[in-house]
Design an enzyme around this catalytic site. Structure first.
Site, PDB file in Angstrom:
ATOM      1  N   HIS A  48      -5.223 -14.227 -30.561  1.00 41.75           N
ATOM      2  CA  HIS A  48      -5.165 -15.667 -30.271  1.00 41.75           C
ATOM      3  C   HIS A  48      -5.562 -16.517 -31.482  1.00 41.75           C
ATOM      4  O   HIS A  48      -4.771 -17.376 -31.912  1.00 41.75           O
ATOM      5  CB  HIS A  48      -6.046 -15.999 -29.061  1.00 41.75           C
ATOM      6  CG  HIS A  48      -6.235 -17.465 -28.837  1.00 41.75           C
ATOM      7  ND1 HIS A  48      -5.207 -18.323 -28.540  1.00 41.75           N
ATOM      8  CD2 HIS A  48      -7.370 -18.247 -28.892  1.00 41.75           C
ATOM      9  CE1 HIS A  48      -5.667 -19.549 -28.413  1.00 41.75           C
ATOM     10  NE2 HIS A  48      -6.977 -19.526 -28.635  1.00 41.75           N
ATOM     11  N   HIS A  72     -12.595 -20.409 -34.524  1.00 42.01           N
ATOM     12  CA  HIS A  72     -12.870 -21.465 -33.541  1.00 42.01           C
ATOM     13  C   HIS A  72     -13.459 -20.954 -32.222  1.00 42.01           C
ATOM     14  O   HIS A  72     -14.081 -21.716 -31.484  1.00 42.01           O
ATOM     15  CB  HIS A  72     -11.614 -22.309 -33.279  1.00 42.01           C
ATOM     16  CG  HIS A  72     -10.602 -21.687 -32.369  1.00 42.01           C
ATOM     17  ND1 HIS A  72      -9.613 -20.838 -32.814  1.00 42.01           N
ATOM     18  CD2 HIS A  72     -10.425 -21.784 -31.032  1.00 42.01           C
ATOM     19  CE1 HIS A  72      -8.858 -20.463 -31.802  1.00 42.01           C
ATOM     20  NE2 HIS A  72      -9.327 -21.016 -30.703  1.00 42.01           N
ATOM     21  N   GLU A  76     -18.434 -19.643 -29.191  1.00 38.19           N
ATOM     22  CA  GLU A  76     -18.307 -19.708 -27.731  1.00 38.19           C
ATOM     23  C   GLU A  76     -18.266 -18.319 -27.095  1.00 38.19           C
ATOM     24  O   GLU A  76     -18.890 -18.079 -26.059  1.00 38.19           O
ATOM     25  CB  GLU A  76     -17.036 -20.486 -27.368  1.00 38.19           C
ATOM     26  CG  GLU A  76     -16.708 -20.523 -25.884  1.00 38.19           C
ATOM     27  CD  GLU A  76     -17.641 -21.405 -25.084  1.00 38.19           C
ATOM     28  OE1 GLU A  76     -17.680 -21.260 -23.860  1.00 38.19           O
ATOM     29  OE2 GLU A  76     -18.337 -22.241 -25.687  1.00 38.19           O
ATOM     30  N   ASP A  77     -17.530 -17.391 -27.707  1.00 41.91           N
ATOM     31  CA  ASP A  77     -17.213 -16.129 -27.036  1.00 41.91           C
ATOM     32  C   ASP A  77     -17.845 -14.890 -27.659  1.00 41.91           C
ATOM     33  O   ASP A  77     -17.623 -13.775 -27.174  1.00 41.91           O
ATOM     34  CB  ASP A  77     -15.684 -15.929 -27.003  1.00 41.91           C
ATOM     35  CG  ASP A  77     -14.994 -17.001 -26.171  1.00 41.91           C
ATOM     36  OD1 ASP A  77     -15.602 -17.464 -25.196  1.00 41.91           O
ATOM     37  OD2 ASP A  77     -13.864 -17.375 -26.506  1.00 41.91           O
ATOM     38  N   ASP A 139      -4.476 -24.681 -30.693  1.00 45.71           N
ATOM     39  CA  ASP A 139      -5.097 -23.793 -29.709  1.00 45.71           C
ATOM     40  C   ASP A 139      -4.442 -23.977 -28.340  1.00 45.71           C
ATOM     41  O   ASP A 139      -4.097 -23.008 -27.652  1.00 45.71           O
ATOM     42  CB  ASP A 139      -6.598 -24.104 -29.657  1.00 45.71           C
ATOM     43  CG  ASP A 139      -7.313 -23.358 -28.544  1.00 45.71           C
ATOM     44  OD1 ASP A 139      -7.189 -22.124 -28.481  1.00 45.71           O
ATOM     45  OD2 ASP A 139      -8.009 -24.016 -27.739  1.00 45.71           O
ATOM     46  N   ASP A 260      24.473 -38.429 -23.118  1.00 43.17           N
ATOM     47  CA  ASP A 260      23.960 -38.179 -24.472  1.00 43.17           C
ATOM     48  C   ASP A 260      22.979 -37.005 -24.443  1.00 43.17           C
ATOM     49  O   ASP A 260      21.775 -37.184 -24.578  1.00 43.17           O
ATOM     50  CB  ASP A 260      23.310 -39.431 -25.059  1.00 43.17           C
ATOM     51  CG  ASP A 260      22.340 -40.088 -24.096  1.00 43.17           C
ATOM     52  OD1 ASP A 260      22.308 -39.668 -22.928  1.00 43.17           O
ATOM     53  OD2 ASP A 260      21.613 -41.006 -24.503  1.00 43.17           O
TER      54      ASP A 260
END
Length: 742
Positions: A48, A72, A76-77, A139, A260
């Site tokens: 990712h 990034h 957090e993870d 992201d 169109d």
């Protein structure tokens, strides 16, 4: 999954001097930290951040931004910390990674107030450094591309959030290609049935018209080259499903009625060549009226520049054309990412065109953040921002030629507030193209607007329903709140002056300042307005300013003279009031006058409702079996109880002659300042107007500084009642009043 060397090569293609060591270090660090983590699809989690970095390389972003993309999700993870990232990669990258971590924790699809507050945090974070926004959008784009592996409810929630916030935000930042893809991906999960239908129709159309786009591209290119534009590039495409579905909905058209469905871009070397290409095309093919827009002369607020036109072109197909330079194409494709703001601080030059240091899109973001400082509540801010994100634009001019971009449907009031808040607040009229026009007039492209101002103007609250821009609505609400606050502050000031005077003190704003902390108010005007609203007692203010003060007031009972009587308040205070007109024995013996009501017949008992009615009121009779008829003014709330009983309603009206000198009872409520002499002042005003008081009840309000008077008075007619209300309203001791309907 992309390899380490592939990522470095991608960056070096457009930035040969890129810091390869930084990219390698970020790649290895992210790989180690995410370790054996997996995504919902079963792929290694590291895929990712690598794909997010790859998306940003397509925008030609610098190596620092690519490194942030790789890192990034680490705070957090994983076990990574901000301090560790600062130490390894520098504080600048650490700050950006932490900013993205905070954004990841936001759940934008939630209750309105929470969603609004989270949107504020999002915009505050990205306004600090635009690279946060670019990484966040990349992201989100990769998450949308891999949404198939999520649960159905998660797909719907994330898609709605993307369509509601991220797609329009990408468009507002000039990143139109990213917006188109985010909208198409969201459309697939929000309305799968419509998505499948439109996609299938487009596939069938492509099969029928196989080779048509290539044929039109070749014919356009040959025409331009034959007329001297050798470097012109032509690229055609079929429009995307969501774009087609949105047009079908907005225009109420079926798929077959759309003409169109194809769009073509002509890329030329410089701005003069854009207009030259336009002339060549218009000379060769017929133009569709009303479909020409020049965004080179008047760029959009997100810096988008291009010429748009629609022609009945090759093979008699109706096609849309966009004519632009290569630099305009890069801005249209990458938006704010095309700017040198976050690269080397210098404007870029391409084909003789100068790219400004700061984009207008980022400038818009700055102005949006300024709205946060104005103190709007979260719901107002959300409304403001969504209005700004979603609206198309019209372009108008000031008399001096300054261009003002506004949403479609904007009025001169919106225009005034777009120029400056103070101009909007003092607007009283407008000239559009030299003619005085109503302030509700909808502005059109090219209008010249001159605002007429007055120094004593306060924007009416009703303007909020007229304007369409968030800035104007916020300013009008703020001005309305300030005007109300000013009224309460004026009343509070008078109350405090009298309270201090009775205590032998002198009130001033300066004396109040040191005591604000005791009153739990941040400034003097707030405290004074709170007194006016009845939220704060004037005695509390007095004691806060003079802590040693003791209330030693003495109540003196006035003597009783002819023509006066004493009334004692519930608090024990005695007031001296003028006596009202007494009924003579002859009048008592004669009995009451018959009611002057027309529309009644027979020997039926007739009475007024408890709140009374006066000549001039529109009235209605309600039949009450066994009790007769009760007369109500049409405004009486009690009539709602009879809405489903039309058989009980009787049409009646007044039938007065000049000889009839009857008075009629009516109830009023008066909210007064609680101080000696107030009741006497009110009663004297009533007596001077030749109005009789039948009954009076006096009670304390929720605030000690106010009292509530409920009076039943006798008046000749509605005109005299309105005169009474007007006179009472002018008294300094009266805060507000109203007529009471039962």
């Amino acid at each position: 999954m992309m390899r380490q060397y592939e990522l470095v090569e991608r960056v070096q293609r457009y930035k040969p001097d890129a810091n390869e060591a930084l990219l390698n270090k970020a790649y290895v660090y992210a790989m180690q930290k995410h370790g054996q983590q997996k995504r919902a699809s079963g792929d290694p989690y590291i895929s990712h951040p690598l794909e997010v970095a790859a998306i940003l390389t397509e925008m030609h972003l610098d190596e620092s931004t690519i490194a942030v993309a790789l890192l990034h999700d680490t705070i957090e993870d994983t076990t990574a910390t901000r301090a560790e990232i600062d130490e390894l990669f520098g504080e600048d990258i650490g700050r950006l990674v932490e900013g993205l971590t905070k954004l990841k924790r936001l759940d934008l699809v939630s209750k309105k107030a929470k969603q609004a507050e989270n949107l504020r945090k999002l915009l505050l974070a990205i306004s600090d450094d635009v690279r946060v926004l670019l990484v966040k959008l990349a992201d989100r784009l990769h998450n949308m591309r891999t949404l198939d592996h999520m649960k159905p409810e998660q797909k719907a929630r994330i898609s709605e959030e993307t369509m509601d916030i991220y797609a329009p935000l990408a468009g507002r930042m000039g990143m139109q290609d990213m917006r188109d893809e985010l909208e198409d991906l969201s459309f697939r999960y929000i309305n799968p049935e419509a998505y499948e239908t439109v996609t299938q129709r487009l596939a069938n159309l492509s099969a029928r018209n196989e080779g048509l786009i290539k044929k039109i591209e070749d014919e356009l290119r040959e025409l331009l080259v034959a007329n001297g534009l050798q470097d012109a590039a032509v690229k055609g495409r079929q429009k995307k499903p969501y774009s087609i579905f949105r047009k079908m909905q907005s225009k109420s058209l079926s798929f077959e009625q759309l003409s169109d469905l194809y769009g073509f871009r002509i890329i030329v070397g410089d701005i003069p060549s854009c207009y030259r290409a336009l002339g060549i095309v218009h000379t060769r093919w017929r133009v569709v009226p009303g479909r020409f827009k020049d965004y080179i002369s008047n760029p959009k607020q997100n810096d988008y520049r291009s010429i748009h036109t629609t022609i009945v072109g090759p093979s008699r197909q109706r096609i849309e054309l966009q004519i632009r330079t290569q630099l305009m194409q890069e801005i249209a494709e990458y938006g704010i990412a095309a700017h040198a703001l976050y690269k080397d601080g210098r404007g870029a030059v391409k084909g003789g065109e100068l790219l400004p240091r700061e984009s207008s899109a980022y400038s818009w973001l700055r102005h949006t953040i300024e709205a946060l400082a104005e103190g709007d509540n979260p719901e107002e801010f959300l409304e403001h921002t969504k209005l700004e994100l979603f609206q198309d634009q019209v372009f108008c001019f000031t008399p001096k030629g300054k261009l003002i971009a506004l949403p479609r449907g904007a009025t001169p009031i919106d225009f005034a507030y777009a120029v400056h808040t103070n101009i909007g607040d003092t607007t009283v009229g407008a000239k559009i193209n030299g003619r005085i026009m109503p302030l509700v007039t909808r502005l059109n492209n090219g209008d010249e607007v001159e605002i007429i101002r007055s120094g004593v103007q306060v924007p009416p609250a009703a303007w909020e329903e007229i304007v369409v821009t968030g800035k104007a609505r916020s300013a009008i609400r703020r001005a309305t709140r300030m005007a109300i606050r000013k009224q309460y502050a004026g009343l509070g000031h008078r109350i405090l002056e009298r309270t201090f005077e009775r205590a032998g003190k002198v009130f001033s704003k300066e004396t109040l300042k040191p005591a604000l902390h005791r009153l739990a108010h941040k400034d003097v005007e707030d405290a004074i307005a709170a007194v006016g609203r009845g939220e704060l007692s004037s005695l509390d203010v007095l004691r806060a300013v003079f802590p040693d003060y003791k209330d030693e007031r003495v109540t003196v009972k006035p003597s009783t003279d002819d023509g006066w009587f004493n009334m004692q308040h519930a608090s024990g205070m005695v007031f001296k009031l003028p006596n009202q007109r007494r009924i003579t024995p002859e009048e008592a013996e004669a009995g009451p006058d018959p009611l002057p009501i027309r529309g009644l017949s027979g020997n039926i008992r007739v009475q007024f409702a408890p709140s009374g009615a006066v000549p001039g009121d529109r009235i209605v009779g309600i039949m009450d079996e066994g009790k007769g008829i009760t007369i109500y003014p049409i405004q009486a709330p009690a009539l709602q109880h009879f809405d489903d009983q039309p058989e009980r309603w009787i049409d009646v009206r007044w039938d007065l002659d000049e000889a009839n000198k009857s008075r009629f009872p009516v109830k009023i409520e008066v909210n007064t300042i609680n101080e000696p002499g107030t009741l006497a002042t009110v009663a004297q005003t009533i007596g001077q107007l030749d109005i009789n008081i039948r009954s009076l009840a006096m009670g304390s309000n929720r605030a000690a500084d106010f009292s509530e008077l409920t009076m039943e008075v006798e008046v000749w007619d509605l005109r005299q009642l309105n005169q009474l209300l007007s006179h009472l309203k002018e008294l300094d001791c009266v805060a507000n009043l109203r007529r009471v309907y039962d």
